[in-house]
Design a protein around this motif. Structure first.
Motif, PDB file in Angstrom:
ATOM      1  N   GLU A 187       2.268   1.185  -6.134  1.00 16.26           N
ATOM      2  CA  GLU A 187       2.525   1.644  -4.769  1.00 16.26           C
ATOM      3  C   GLU A 187       1.481   2.667  -4.331  1.00 16.26           C
ATOM      4  OE1 GLU A 187       5.807   4.577  -2.842  1.00 16.26           O
ATOM      5  OE2 GLU A 187       6.608   2.798  -3.853  1.00 16.26           O
ATOM      6  N   GLU A 188       1.200   3.609  -5.190  1.00 18.72           N
ATOM      7  CA  GLU A 188       0.227   4.651  -4.865  1.00 18.72           C
ATOM      8  C   GLU A 188      -1.157   4.069  -4.624  1.00 18.72           C
ATOM      9  OE1 GLU A 188      -1.885   8.516  -7.057  1.00 18.72           O
ATOM     10  OE2 GLU A 188      -0.039   7.682  -7.857  1.00 18.72           O
ATOM     11  N   GLN A 189      -1.565   3.130  -5.487  1.00 14.42           N
ATOM     12  CA  GLN A 189      -2.894   2.539  -5.357  1.00 14.42           C
ATOM     13  C   GLN A 189      -3.019   1.650  -4.126  1.00 14.42           C
ATOM     14  OE1 GLN A 189      -5.813   3.040  -7.510  1.00 14.42           O
ATOM     15  NE2 GLN A 189      -4.473   4.813  -7.702  1.00 14.42           N
ATOM     16  N   MET A 190      -1.988   0.849  -3.834  1.00 13.57           N
ATOM     17  CA  MET A 190      -2.028  -0.009  -2.655  1.00 13.57           C
ATOM     18  C   MET A 190      -2.024   0.826  -1.375  1.00 13.57           C
ATOM     19  SD  MET A 190      -2.467  -3.177  -3.241  1.00 13.57           S
ATOM     20  CE  MET A 190      -2.309  -3.538  -1.506  1.00 13.57           C
ATOM     21  N   GLN A 191      -1.234   1.884  -1.351  1.00 10.12           N
ATOM     22  CA  GLN A 191      -1.202   2.740  -0.171  1.00 10.12           C
ATOM     23  C   GLN A 191      -2.550   3.411   0.044  1.00 10.12           C
ATOM     24  OE1 GLN A 191       2.290   5.265   0.300  1.00 10.12           O
ATOM     25  NE2 GLN A 191       0.997   6.943   1.006  1.00 10.12           N
ATOM     26  N   LYS A 192      -3.167   3.853  -1.030  1.00 10.05           N
ATOM     27  CA  LYS A 192      -4.488   4.481  -0.942  1.00 10.05           C
ATOM     28  C   LYS A 192      -5.535   3.495  -0.417  1.00 10.05           C
ATOM     29  CE  LYS A 192      -7.748   7.129  -3.825  1.00 10.05           C
ATOM     30  NZ  LYS A 192      -8.007   7.636  -5.195  1.00 10.05           N
ATOM     31  N   LEU A 193      -5.483   2.253  -0.909  1.00  7.19           N
ATOM     32  CA  LEU A 193      -6.424   1.231  -0.461  1.00  7.19           C
ATOM     33  C   LEU A 193      -6.226   0.904   1.011  1.00  7.19           C
ATOM     34  CD1 LEU A 193      -8.584  -0.960  -1.121  1.00  7.19           C
ATOM     35  CD2 LEU A 193      -6.672  -2.501  -1.629  1.00  7.19           C
ATOM     36  N   LEU A 194      -4.980   0.663   1.415  1.00  7.95           N
ATOM     37  CA  LEU A 194      -4.704   0.276   2.804  1.00  7.95           C
ATOM     38  C   LEU A 194      -5.033   1.406   3.767  1.00  7.95           C
ATOM     39  CD1 LEU A 194      -1.378  -1.660   2.186  1.00  7.95           C
ATOM     40  CD2 LEU A 194      -3.562  -2.655   2.901  1.00  7.95           C
ATOM     41  N   ASN A 195      -4.713   2.640   3.408  1.00  4.59           N
ATOM     42  CA  ASN A 195      -5.109   3.776   4.246  1.00  4.59           C
ATOM     43  C   ASN A 195      -6.619   3.835   4.391  1.00  4.59           C
ATOM     44  OD1 ASN A 195      -2.512   6.151   3.246  1.00  4.59           O
ATOM     45  ND2 ASN A 195      -2.544   4.693   4.908  1.00  4.59           N
ATOM     46  N   GLY A 196      -7.325   3.608   3.289  1.00  2.87           N
ATOM     47  CA  GLY A 196      -8.780   3.635   3.331  1.00  2.87           C
ATOM     48  C   GLY A 196      -9.370   2.553   4.204  1.00  2.87           C
ATOM     49  N   LEU A 197      -8.669   1.426   4.321  1.00  2.00           N
ATOM     50  CA  LEU A 197      -9.123   0.317   5.169  1.00  2.00           C
ATOM     51  C   LEU A 197      -8.685   0.475   6.617  1.00  2.00           C
ATOM     52  CD1 LEU A 197      -8.433  -2.611   2.687  1.00  2.00           C
ATOM     53  CD2 LEU A 197     -10.667  -1.693   3.323  1.00  2.00           C
ATOM     54  N   GLY A 198      -8.026   1.602   6.908  1.00  2.25           N
ATOM     55  CA  GLY A 198      -7.678   1.916   8.290  1.00  2.25           C
ATOM     56  C   GLY A 198      -6.284   1.521   8.715  1.00  2.25           C
ATOM     57  N   TYR A 199      -5.390   1.218   7.765  1.00  3.81           N
ATOM     58  CA  TYR A 199      -4.034   0.793   8.103  1.00  3.81           C
ATOM     59  C   TYR A 199      -3.044   1.946   7.950  1.00  3.81           C
ATOM     60  CZ  TYR A 199      -5.723  -4.006   7.904  1.00  3.81           C
ATOM     61  OH  TYR A 199      -6.416  -5.166   8.129  1.00  3.81           O
ATOM     62  N   GLN A 200      -2.174   2.099   8.943  1.00  6.53           N
ATOM     63  CA  GLN A 200      -1.013   2.954   8.788  1.00  6.53           C
ATOM     64  C   GLN A 200       0.005   2.182   7.963  1.00  6.53           C
ATOM     65  OE1 GLN A 200       0.529   4.493  12.484  1.00  6.53           O
ATOM     66  NE2 GLN A 200      -1.500   4.771  13.367  1.00  6.53           N
ATOM     67  N   VAL A 201       0.461   2.758   6.880  1.00  5.33           N
ATOM     68  CA  VAL A 201       1.339   2.046   5.956  1.00  5.33           C
ATOM     69  C   VAL A 201       2.794   2.436   6.199  1.00  5.33           C
ATOM     70  CG1 VAL A 201       1.894   1.573   3.544  1.00  5.33           C
ATOM     71  CG2 VAL A 201      -0.485   1.954   4.225  1.00  5.33           C
TER      72      VAL A 201
END
Length: 398
Positions: A187-201
């Motif tokens: 969860e932590e890694q996916m959230q970090k990746l998606l935030n980095g790609l510009g997505y509000q999670v």
């Protein structure tokens, strides 16, 4: 002041080149709902024209022939459906008395009723982690790739878009022995990746099957999708053949969310804001129980403790366009999760995407993840019936 119908005629060429298939479908719906075009005209525009450009031509010419009031309604609807195109063409709406002749259309968008607790993590200004963690796209690569408009999905400018992602991670279950140890790392890694790609999670944990259904519906109804160019849905839980387990699931009582609901909820009929936009579905779960005794199955019946655990199986069915689903394992086989480091699939997926999303499209990224499993014979991720119509680049940093 230039009349609306004259403005539409003047910008006809630019509109023909700028309107996407999803936006055209939205506009036809709104023009029909507002009484600007009738059912036969609607069918003529969408069914008699094979290409997107011809559909756009049919819509624009039909509306402009009906005068200023109809054209004003068209401009108003276009400002709601594609704000970036309107800004580019300076196609703002200036109301005149002609607008009174066009009835108002009632919004059909449902609101989130708040029955599912939600945590939404917006991307921080810029990239919310060191640049070396996520390799950014260069302006040169972006310019070279994005100009291939017939082959690549349109990317909205960072300053005007609102990208949303949904992440559901069930870790704790009613039966304590079913806890998915290590899933919090995923969860932590996916959230970090998606935030980095510009997505509000938008993040949910430990939902029942009904809670997952409510979360999906509420997510599909979010108005921000109209100002987005794509979305991600990440599901992580125990599972059965074609279902994801809710937190109440056990051998004695089923609490499952059918995987088809993801595609039904986000399809072109039910999720207007994501029509014609890429929808990436990532599922971390087993698809079978075929592995040795040193692994623990998450499909319902706990087995002895080990460093790795299995996830339960599922099988998705795609019904609409612009989807791609990446599953953590092939049918009938397990998906492994380390009790401290998280799942192997999510680890490799994040690693590949953070290093290569700067220059490869999503399908090529998934292929690279598959290649990373060549020497790991117990598991192989698989792409499921992708219906992307163009190449989808994430362009991190752009």
């Amino acid at each position: 002041m230039e009349a609306a119908d004259q403005k539409v005629k003047r910008l006809r060429t630019e509109l023909l080149n700028g309107l996407s298939s999803g936006v055209i479908a939205d506009l036809v719906d709104e023009m029909q709902g507002a009484g600007v075009i009738n059912t036969s005209e609607c069918e003529e525009i969408l069914q008699a024209n094979a290409t997107t450009k011809n559909k756009a031509r049919g819509l624009i010419d039909t509306v402009s022939r009906k005068g200023a009031a109809a054209s004003e309604k068209f401009i108003e609807s276009l400002n709601g459906a594609d704000k970036e195109l309107c800004r580019k063409l300076d196609l703002s709406l200036v109301k005149t008395d002609a607008s009174a002749n066009v009835p108002k259309q009632t919004s059909m968008t449902s609101a989130d009723d708040g029955s599912v607790p939600t945590t939404c993590t917006p991307p921080a200004p810029g990239i919310p982690m060191p640049d070396e963690w996520l390799t950014l796209c260069t302006q040169q690569d972006y310019d070279a790739i994005s100009q291939k408009t017939g082959e690549v999905y349109k990317t909205m400018p960072k300053q005007s878009r609102i990208r949303l992602a949904l992440l559901i991670n069930n870790i704790e279950f009613e039966k304590p022995e079913m806890k998915r140890k290590g899933a919090e790392v995923d969860e932590e890694q996916m959230q970090k990746l998606l935030n980095g790609l510009g997505y509000q999670v938008e993040k949910h944990n430990n939902l029942t099957a009904e809670g997952m259904k409510q979360a999906m519906v509420a997510f599909s109804n979010r108005k921000e999708h109209m100002e987005s160019d794509s979305t991600f849905v990440v599901l992580m839980s125990h599972g059965l053949r074609d279902k994801i387990c809710g937190k109440l699931h056990a051998e004695s009582k089923e609490d499952t969310f059918h995987i088809d609901n993801v595609f039904d909820t986000l399809n072109n009929k039910n999720c207007k804001g994501l029509r014609g936009k890429p929808k990436v579905v990532i599922i971390q779960a087993c698809r079978g129980t075929n592995l040795g005794h040193v692994y623990v199955s998450d499909s319902g019946a706990p087995e002895p403790f080990a460093d790795y655990e299995e996830e339960g199986p599922f099988y998705p069915v795609h019904k609409e366009s612009d989807f791609i689903c990446f599953c953590s394992s092939t049918p009938e086989n397990v998906s492994l999760r380390h009790i401290q480091n998280g799942s192997i699939f999510i680890q490799k997926l994040v690693e590949v995407m953070r290093q290569n999303a700067c220059k490869y499209d999503i399908e090529e990224l998934f292929f690279k993840v598959q290649q990373s499993f060549l020497s790991f014979t117990k598991q192989l991720p698989v792409k499921e019936r992708g219906t992307l119509m163009k190449k989808f680049y994430l362009f991190p940093g752009m």
